[in-house]
Scaffold this active site. Structure first.
Site, PDB file in Angstrom:
ATOM      1  N   ASN A  55      -4.787  -7.813   2.329  1.00  0.00           N
ATOM      2  CA  ASN A  55      -3.409  -8.304   2.323  1.00  0.00           C
ATOM      3  C   ASN A  55      -2.701  -7.646   1.142  1.00  0.00           C
ATOM      4  O   ASN A  55      -2.945  -8.008  -0.003  1.00  0.00           O
ATOM      5  CB  ASN A  55      -3.410  -9.837   2.191  1.00  0.00           C
ATOM      6  CG  ASN A  55      -2.010 -10.389   2.035  1.00  0.00           C
ATOM      7  OD1 ASN A  55      -1.025  -9.698   2.283  1.00  0.00           O
ATOM      8  ND2 ASN A  55      -1.911 -11.649   1.620  1.00  0.00           N
ATOM      9  N   LYS A 102       0.439  -7.668   0.348  1.00  0.00           N
ATOM     10  CA  LYS A 102       1.599  -8.390  -0.185  1.00  0.00           C
ATOM     11  C   LYS A 102       2.764  -7.407  -0.425  1.00  0.00           C
ATOM     12  O   LYS A 102       2.938  -6.481   0.352  1.00  0.00           O
ATOM     13  CB  LYS A 102       1.204  -9.151  -1.459  1.00  0.00           C
ATOM     14  CG  LYS A 102      -0.096  -9.942  -1.240  1.00  0.00           C
ATOM     15  CD  LYS A 102      -0.493 -10.841  -2.344  1.00  0.00           C
ATOM     16  CE  LYS A 102      -1.792 -11.536  -1.972  1.00  0.00           C
ATOM     17  NZ  LYS A 102      -2.155 -12.583  -2.894  1.00  0.00           N
ATOM     18  N   HIS A 147       0.445 -17.772   5.033  1.00  0.00           N
ATOM     19  CA  HIS A 147      -0.168 -17.450   3.742  1.00  0.00           C
ATOM     20  C   HIS A 147       0.403 -18.392   2.677  1.00  0.00           C
ATOM     21  O   HIS A 147       1.584 -18.756   2.734  1.00  0.00           O
ATOM     22  CB  HIS A 147       0.111 -15.985   3.370  1.00  0.00           C
ATOM     23  CG  HIS A 147      -0.647 -15.580   2.147  1.00  0.00           C
ATOM     24  ND1 HIS A 147      -0.185 -15.844   0.877  1.00  0.00           N
ATOM     25  CD2 HIS A 147      -1.857 -14.978   1.999  1.00  0.00           C
ATOM     26  CE1 HIS A 147      -1.080 -15.405   0.004  1.00  0.00           C
ATOM     27  NE2 HIS A 147      -2.106 -14.878   0.653  1.00  0.00           N
ATOM     28  N   GLU A 170       1.444 -17.999  -0.226  1.00  0.00           N
ATOM     29  CA  GLU A 170       2.659 -17.566  -0.929  1.00  0.00           C
ATOM     30  C   GLU A 170       3.894 -17.835  -0.073  1.00  0.00           C
ATOM     31  O   GLU A 170       4.959 -18.166  -0.589  1.00  0.00           O
ATOM     32  CB  GLU A 170       2.539 -16.073  -1.300  1.00  0.00           C
ATOM     33  CG  GLU A 170       1.619 -15.901  -2.513  1.00  0.00           C
ATOM     34  CD  GLU A 170       0.786 -14.639  -2.498  1.00  0.00           C
ATOM     35  OE1 GLU A 170       1.146 -13.685  -1.803  1.00  0.00           O
ATOM     36  OE2 GLU A 170      -0.255 -14.623  -3.190  1.00  0.00           O
ATOM     37  N   GLU A 204      -8.162 -20.111   2.311  1.00  0.00           N
ATOM     38  CA  GLU A 204      -7.819 -19.559   1.002  1.00  0.00           C
ATOM     39  C   GLU A 204      -7.360 -20.683   0.071  1.00  0.00           C
ATOM     40  O   GLU A 204      -6.193 -21.101   0.125  1.00  0.00           O
ATOM     41  CB  GLU A 204      -6.684 -18.540   1.137  1.00  0.00           C
ATOM     42  CG  GLU A 204      -7.031 -17.345   1.980  1.00  0.00           C
ATOM     43  CD  GLU A 204      -6.137 -16.144   1.642  1.00  0.00           C
ATOM     44  OE1 GLU A 204      -6.681 -15.107   1.306  1.00  0.00           O
ATOM     45  OE2 GLU A 204      -4.904 -16.288   1.684  1.00  0.00           O
ATOM     46  N   GLY A 245      -5.418 -14.707  -6.488  1.00  0.00           N
ATOM     47  CA  GLY A 245      -4.864 -13.899  -7.576  1.00  0.00           C
ATOM     48  C   GLY A 245      -5.188 -14.421  -8.963  1.00  0.00           C
ATOM     49  O   GLY A 245      -4.599 -13.978  -9.950  1.00  0.00           O
ATOM     50  N   SER A 263      -9.481 -14.174  -4.657  1.00  0.00           N
ATOM     51  CA  SER A 263     -10.242 -13.451  -5.685  1.00  0.00           C
ATOM     52  C   SER A 263     -11.558 -12.884  -5.169  1.00  0.00           C
ATOM     53  O   SER A 263     -12.558 -12.879  -5.888  1.00  0.00           O
ATOM     54  CB  SER A 263     -10.459 -14.349  -6.911  1.00  0.00           C
ATOM     55  OG  SER A 263      -9.213 -14.654  -7.511  1.00  0.00           O
TER      56      SER A 263
HETATM   57  P1  PGA Z   1      -6.459 -12.129  -3.957  1.00  0.00           P
HETATM   58  O1  PGA Z   1      -5.464 -12.558  -2.796  1.00  0.00           O
HETATM   59  O2  PGA Z   1      -7.655 -11.480  -3.313  1.00  0.00           O
HETATM   60  O3  PGA Z   1      -5.686 -11.172  -4.825  1.00  0.00           O
HETATM   61  O4  PGA Z   1      -6.859 -13.381  -4.684  1.00  0.00           O
HETATM   62  C1  PGA Z   1      -5.955 -13.075  -1.590  1.00  0.00           C
HETATM   63  C2  PGA Z   1      -4.827 -13.389  -0.650  1.00  0.00           C
HETATM   64  O5  PGA Z   1      -3.736 -13.761  -1.101  1.00  0.00           O
HETATM   65  O6  PGA Z   1      -4.985 -13.267   0.573  1.00  0.00           O
END
Ligand code: PGA
Length: 250
Positions: A9, A11, A95, A97, A167, A173, A212
């Protein structure tokens, strides 16, 4: 037997030029993944979707979002027909976010999932609890609500085509990945909820862990009973790290 899946992903990262470099660099990785029976793909920004398609047609390409209405006055949105026109058949839905910054609710996610399935597309439906909910021991309550709303009015035939991504918001992140025990416990819970609703079909539904995930820890997730792959943000951005992720899934 569920096929393993690695989905990056991206982003709001990578220009079209940077996307081209990655896509060309991933050609060998697609061959490697195919050899080992693993699906790999990325979800770039909208403008880069056709760039990935052009330079590595073997990479699975997902949109990071889509609107559920076929067209209309929805400034800044993108429709299923627009994605289909450029042969994009996957979309990430819900997601965290988007849930946090764009008020995406599970009910809206459900409308999007239904619209995608009606168009023979593959939704990757994200669920997960916040840190406050995790600390209050509400993870399963939250997951149950998100799964129940997201899969509302979806037939078992269609449910088999959905990919679920667990998630935990506190792990995205942050470098604070959920332990494989926690992730497996929740993913097994998700499969249990799907089994209650869809019976044996639940065994066909792929469930990913995200948050992560790094080359160093991906193996621990993939060695559990219910985790079929990973949704990866930061560690999917460089071709070297993406390659390591694949190598450690094999
Ligand atoms: P990350 O993000 O691996 O940077 O923690 C995962 C995601 O948002 O799908």
């Amino acid at each position: 037997m569920r096929k393993k899946l690695l989905l990056g992903n991206w982003k709001m990262n990578k220009t079209r030029e940077e996307t081209k470099v990655f896509a060309l660099g991933s050609l060998a990785l697609s061959a490697l993944a195919e050899l080992h029976g693993i699906d790999i793909g990325v979800a770039p920004a909208y403008l880069s979707l056709p760039v990935v398609k052009k330079y590595n047609p073997n990479l699975l390409v997902a949109s990071q979002n889509v609107h559920y209405q076929p067209s209309g006055a929805y400034t800044g949105e993108i429709s299923i027909a627009m994605l289909k026109e450029i042969n994009i058949t996957w979309a990430i839905i819900g997601h965290s976010e988007r849930r946090t910054y764009d008020n995406e609710t599970s009910e809206r996610c459900n409308l999007k999932i239904k619209a995608l399935l009606a168009n023979e597309m593959t939704p990757v439906y994200c669920v997960g609890e916040t840190l406050a909910q995790f600390e209050k021991n509400e993870t399963k309550k939250v997951i149950k609500e998100q799964i129940s709303a997201g899969f509302s009015e979806i037939s078992s035939e269609n449910a088999a085509k959905v990919v679920v991504a667990y998630e935990p918001v506190w792990s995205i992140g942050t470098g604070r990945n959920a332990s494989s025990e926690i992730a497996q416990d929740v993913c097994s819970y998700i499969r249990g909820l799907l089994r209650e609703k869809y019976g044996e079909v639940a065994e066909q539904i792929r469930i990913l862990y995200g948050g992560s995930v790094k080359p160093e820890n991906i193996k621990t997730y993939l060695s559990t009973a219910d985790i079929d792959g990973a949704l990866v943000g930061g560690a999917s951005l460089s071709i070297e790290s993406f390659k390591e992720l694949i190598n450690n899934m094999i």
